[in-house]
Write a protein that holds these residues in place. Structure first.
Motif, short mmCIF file in Angstrom:
data_model
loop_
_atom_site.label_atom_id
_atom_site.label_comp_id
_atom_site.label_asym_id
_atom_site.label_seq_id
_atom_site.Cartn_x
_atom_site.Cartn_y
_atom_site.Cartn_z
N VAL A 173 12.97 8.09 5.99
CA VAL A 173 12.43 9.35 5.47
C VAL A 173 13.62 10.24 5.16
O VAL A 173 14.33 10.67 6.07
N GLY A 174 13.87 10.48 3.89
CA GLY A 174 15.06 11.23 3.49
C GLY A 174 14.73 12.45 2.66
O GLY A 174 13.75 12.45 1.92
N VAL A 175 15.54 13.50 2.81
CA VAL A 175 15.32 14.73 2.06
C VAL A 175 16.57 15.03 1.24
O VAL A 175 17.68 14.88 1.74
N LYS A 176 16.38 15.39 -0.03
CA LYS A 176 17.53 15.89 -0.77
C LYS A 176 17.17 16.97 -1.76
O LYS A 176 16.00 17.17 -2.09
N ASP A 177 18.21 17.68 -2.20
CA ASP A 177 18.06 18.76 -3.15
C ASP A 177 18.56 18.23 -4.49
O ASP A 177 19.74 17.96 -4.65
N ALA A 178 17.63 18.02 -5.44
CA ALA A 178 18.03 17.47 -6.73
C ALA A 178 17.81 18.52 -7.81
O ALA A 178 16.73 18.61 -8.39
N ASP A 179 18.83 19.36 -8.05
CA ASP A 179 18.76 20.37 -9.11
C ASP A 179 17.52 21.25 -9.05
O ASP A 179 16.71 21.26 -9.98
N GLY A 180 17.37 21.94 -7.95
CA GLY A 180 16.25 22.87 -7.85
C GLY A 180 14.93 22.22 -7.47
O GLY A 180 13.88 22.86 -7.49
N VAL A 181 14.98 20.93 -7.17
CA VAL A 181 13.78 20.23 -6.75
C VAL A 181 14.05 19.58 -5.39
O VAL A 181 15.10 18.99 -5.18
N VAL A 182 13.11 19.76 -4.47
CA VAL A 182 13.24 19.08 -3.17
C VAL A 182 12.63 17.69 -3.31
O VAL A 182 11.51 17.55 -3.80
N GLU A 183 13.38 16.69 -2.89
CA GLU A 183 12.83 15.33 -2.90
C GLU A 183 12.68 14.83 -1.48
O GLU A 183 13.65 14.77 -0.73
N VAL A 184 11.45 14.47 -1.13
CA VAL A 184 11.21 13.82 0.15
C VAL A 184 10.87 12.37 -0.17
O VAL A 184 9.83 12.10 -0.79
N ALA A 185 11.76 11.46 0.21
CA ALA A 185 11.56 10.05 -0.16
C ALA A 185 11.22 9.23 1.08
O ALA A 185 11.88 9.33 2.11
N VAL A 186 10.17 8.43 0.98
CA VAL A 186 9.78 7.53 2.06
C VAL A 186 9.99 6.10 1.57
O VAL A 186 9.38 5.68 0.60
N THR A 187 10.90 5.41 2.23
CA THR A 187 11.31 4.07 1.79
C THR A 187 10.92 3.01 2.80
O THR A 187 11.11 3.20 4.00
N ASP A 188 10.37 1.91 2.31
CA ASP A 188 10.12 0.78 3.22
C ASP A 188 10.69 -0.49 2.61
O ASP A 188 11.02 -0.53 1.42
N SER A 241 9.15 0.43 -6.85
CA SER A 241 8.75 -0.66 -5.96
C SER A 241 9.02 -2.01 -6.60
O SER A 241 8.96 -2.14 -7.82
N ARG A 242 9.33 -2.97 -5.76
CA ARG A 242 9.44 -4.33 -6.25
C ARG A 242 8.82 -5.28 -5.22
O ARG A 242 9.14 -5.17 -4.02
N PRO A 243 7.92 -6.16 -5.66
CA PRO A 243 7.28 -7.08 -4.72
C PRO A 243 8.33 -7.85 -3.91
O PRO A 243 9.30 -8.35 -4.49
N GLY A 244 8.11 -7.90 -2.62
CA GLY A 244 9.03 -8.64 -1.75
C GLY A 244 10.26 -7.84 -1.33
O GLY A 244 10.97 -8.24 -0.42
N ARG A 245 10.52 -6.73 -2.03
CA ARG A 245 11.71 -5.94 -1.69
C ARG A 245 11.35 -4.66 -0.95
O ARG A 245 12.06 -4.21 -0.06
N GLY A 246 10.25 -4.03 -1.35
CA GLY A 246 9.84 -2.79 -0.71
C GLY A 246 9.53 -1.70 -1.72
O GLY A 246 9.49 -1.96 -2.93
N SER A 247 9.29 -0.50 -1.21
CA SER A 247 8.86 0.61 -2.05
C SER A 247 9.51 1.91 -1.62
O SER A 247 9.80 2.10 -0.44
N THR A 248 9.71 2.79 -2.58
CA THR A 248 10.11 4.17 -2.28
C THR A 248 9.16 5.11 -3.01
O THR A 248 9.05 5.06 -4.24
N PHE A 249 8.44 5.92 -2.24
CA PHE A 249 7.59 6.97 -2.80
C PHE A 249 8.35 8.28 -2.63
O PHE A 249 8.79 8.60 -1.53
N THR A 250 8.49 9.03 -3.73
CA THR A 250 9.24 10.29 -3.67
C THR A 250 8.33 11.45 -4.06
O THR A 250 7.76 11.47 -5.14
N ILE A 251 8.23 12.41 -3.13
CA ILE A 251 7.50 13.65 -3.41
C ILE A 251 8.51 14.67 -3.90
O ILE A 251 9.51 14.91 -3.25
N ARG A 252 8.27 15.23 -5.09
CA ARG A 252 9.18 16.23 -5.64
C ARG A 252 8.48 17.58 -5.72
O ARG A 252 7.41 17.69 -6.32
N LEU A 253 9.08 18.60 -5.12
CA LEU A 253 8.48 19.93 -5.08
C LEU A 253 9.51 20.97 -5.50
O LEU A 253 10.71 20.79 -5.23
#
Ligand code: ADP
Length: 270
Positions: A173-188, A241-253
């Motif tokens: 679960v990672g948080v970053k600031d991408a040019d005025g947008v907060v990204e909360v990324a959940v990676t599996d 996402s890629r089958p067999g590799r995993g997924s990253t869902f990113t919420i941008r606010l």
């Protein structure tokens, strides 16, 4: 869609001139259709667990003389009842988010507060799945909105990441600031999602690969809630996402400046 116009009012201005007020009904019909679909799908989805609870309650009753049997039926009854509880609470949350006129609470919310609450709510699920949650990234970022709704959105992503990961895996679960947008990324690093299903999984009640999904006992509403919650906050959800590799869902606010007196802003000024 093509606009479909209906006359809602006509007033005769002069013998040769009539003013007609038209309205485009396409959008209204679309919303109405969505509402009808939602009610129909919801009733359908509720029938299965309600039926199961009824049958199991009857089974408990008729097995009254056999304590071992009663225990088996009762524990299945408990499982079905908690599934039903999850389903109804998700249906209620989703319909609340879809009601355009219902205002969501807006205040300054620390992203750290959202992430902490969302992670803490899933520690037990992670432990029992043998999955570790690793949290990282920026601290001290702020957004405007409803803390409870945003926490549930991030939490749903974490719940899925755990559910679709193998034992021993790590969920990030990672948080970053991408040019005025907060990204909360959940990676599996779990099963992943085929390209052709990546849009559909955000639809209400849609569950990819029935056999696999049923095993994890979901509702098919989690991602739909995430999408609506984030959109109500002027944000968006992205998926890699890629089958067999995993997924990253990113919420941008949208990022807002930290409120006066926040520790992070004091540090920057110092
Ligand atoms: P569910 O309750 O079934 O998990 P969701 O709306 O949360 O409902 O997700 C819809 C479908 O998307 C799931 O049934 C699953 O097939 C897929 N999905 C969601 N998150 C993940 C993930 N992290 N990895 C793989 N598949 C996922």
């Amino acid at each position: 869609a093509e606009p479909r116009l209906v006359a809602v009012r006509a007033s005769v201005i002069s013998p040769r001139l009539t003013l007609v007020v038209m309205r485009d009904i396409t959008e209204r019909e679309r919303v109405e259709q969505m509402r009808r679909d939602f009610v129909a799908n919801t009733s359908h989805e509720l029938k299965t667990p309600v039926g199961a609870v009824t049958l199991l309650a009857e089974a408990v009753e008729s097995a009254a003389d056999d304590p071992a049997q009663v225990r088996v039926f009762a524990s299945r009854l408990t499982a079905e009842a908690s599934r039903l509880a999850l389903l109804t609470s998700r249906i209620m949350n989703l319909s609340r988010l879809q009601a355009a006129d219902e205002l969501i609470e807006t205040r300054d919310v620390a992203v750290d507060e959202i992430v902490t609450a969302a992670v803490e709510a899933h520690v037990v699920q992670a432990d029992s799945a043998g999955v570790e949650i690793a949290r990282g990234g920026r601290r001290g970022l702020w957004v405007r909105g409803d803390a409870q709704i945003l926490t549930e959105a991030v939490g749903n992503l974490i719940a899925n990441a755990i559910a679709y990961s193998p034992e021993g895996a790590t969920v990030g679960v990672g948080v970053k600031d991408a040019d005025g947008v907060v990204e909360v990324a959940v990676t599996d690093h779990g099963v992943g999602i085929p390209e052709g299903e990546q849009d559909r999984i955000f639809e209400r009640f849609y569950r990819a690969d029935q056999a696999r999904s049923r095993r994890t006992g979901g509702t098919g509403l989690g991602l739909s809630i995430v999408k609506h919650a984030v959109q109500r906050h002027g944000g968006e959800v992205r998926l890699w996402s890629r089958p067999g590799r995993g997924s990253t869902f990113t919420i941008r606010l949208p990022l807002i400046p930290p409120p006066e007196g926040d520790g992070a802003s004091n540090r920057r000024k110092a």
